[in-house]
Design an enzyme around this catalytic site. Structure first.
Site, short mmCIF file in Angstrom:
data_model
loop_
_atom_site.label_atom_id
_atom_site.label_comp_id
_atom_site.label_asym_id
_atom_site.label_seq_id
_atom_site.Cartn_x
_atom_site.Cartn_y
_atom_site.Cartn_z
N CYS A 108 -29.71 -22.69 -15.75
CA CYS A 108 -29.38 -21.28 -16.00
C CYS A 108 -30.70 -20.52 -16.10
O CYS A 108 -31.53 -20.85 -16.93
CB CYS A 108 -28.59 -21.17 -17.30
SG CYS A 108 -28.29 -19.46 -17.86
N CYS A 112 -29.99 -16.50 -10.12
CA CYS A 112 -28.94 -17.00 -11.01
C CYS A 112 -28.27 -18.16 -10.30
O CYS A 112 -28.02 -18.09 -9.08
CB CYS A 112 -27.91 -15.90 -11.30
SG CYS A 112 -26.44 -16.46 -12.21
#
Length: 259
Positions: free
Chosen positions: A73, A183
């Site tokens: 992440c 992302c």
């Protein structure tokens, strides 16, 4: 220790794009994937909240005996990985937008970065961008709403297409030749992005580089699993398991976990 699993966590299903790269490069490795979909997206949360969620995920994976943890992440990496490395006695692999290769290879002197607010506003992103892209036109775009759509199974929806067209307009107008995905959810958009962008624009994500770094750290610490028997891969989510299942090969079972 070499037979112990690699732990991977993300704010949701997006980090499975990283898991796929790791599994392709290191098929013998056992893995545990943890998706904190209930709290997704992390990119809209404050730093303290992101750190606390990252600690919770890390401790779950350590309690499962993981020998290395991949913070799959971007937002968790940029906000929490230093603290995690200083707190826990396992190697950590982080994710950050691949600005460097885009900045070094651009011919138009313009690159786009599509990322979460939490990543774009972080000190680590600012440092990396300043180091490699200070003389380049960098068009930053917060991908607000993208993670939520993916987490709700609306990857190919008209709503997603409309959102992406809006986010890409300023980049196309600036004549970017590289789009950096900041992302881990976003690699699942590549087929859509390819249709919406001019054909010369190259899309870069961090997945392959993260897999190579994972292998290097395992080798350095003598933790590679050399057994060639079938690896065990466990997937857990506190969201809807069907969403993650749709992104994985059907042979992998996704389990609901209340954590």
């Amino acid at each position: 220790m070499s037979k112990q699993p690699i732990g991977i966590f993300d704010s949701g299903v997006g980090g499975t794009s990283i898991w796929k790269e790791i599994h392709t490069l290191l098929p013998n490795e056992n893995t545990i994937y943890l998706a904190d979909s209930f709290n997704a997206p992390y990119g809209q949360k404050g730093k303290e909240t992101i750190i606390n969620l990252s600690i919770k995920n890390t401790e779950y994976l350590i309690n499962k005996g993981c020998k290395l943890i991949v913070v799959a992440c971007n937002t968790a990496t940029t906000n929490a990985i230093d603290l995690l490395r200083n707190t826990y006695n396992v190697p950590f692999i982080g994710i950050e937008p691949a600005i460097k290769p885009a900045a070094l290879q651009t011919k138009s002197n313009a690159i786009g970065i599509l990322a979460t607010k939490g990543t774009l506003s972080s000190a680590l992103f600012s440092k990396t961008s300043g180091m490699f892209a200070s003389n380049i036109n960098v068009i930053e775009q917060v991908g607000e709403g993208i993670v939520e759509l993916i987490e709700n199974g609306k990857l190919q929806s008209e709503e997603m297409k409309t959102l992406l067209k809006t986010y890409l307009k300023s980049m196309i107008d600036a004549h970017i030749d590289y789009l950096v995905l900041g992302c881990t959810h976003y690699p699942y958009l590549i087929s859509l992005l390819t249709k919406l962008l001019p054909s010369h624009v190259k899309i870069i994500d961090s997945g392959e580089a993260v897999a190579r770094q994972t292998k290097a750290i395992l080798e350095k610490n003598d933790l590679l699993n050399t057994e060639t028997s079938n690896s065990k891969n466990h997937f857990y989510t506190n969201g809807d398991p069907r969403i993650m299942q749709s992104l994985l090969n059907s042979k992998f079972l996704v389990e609901y976990l209340d954590f």
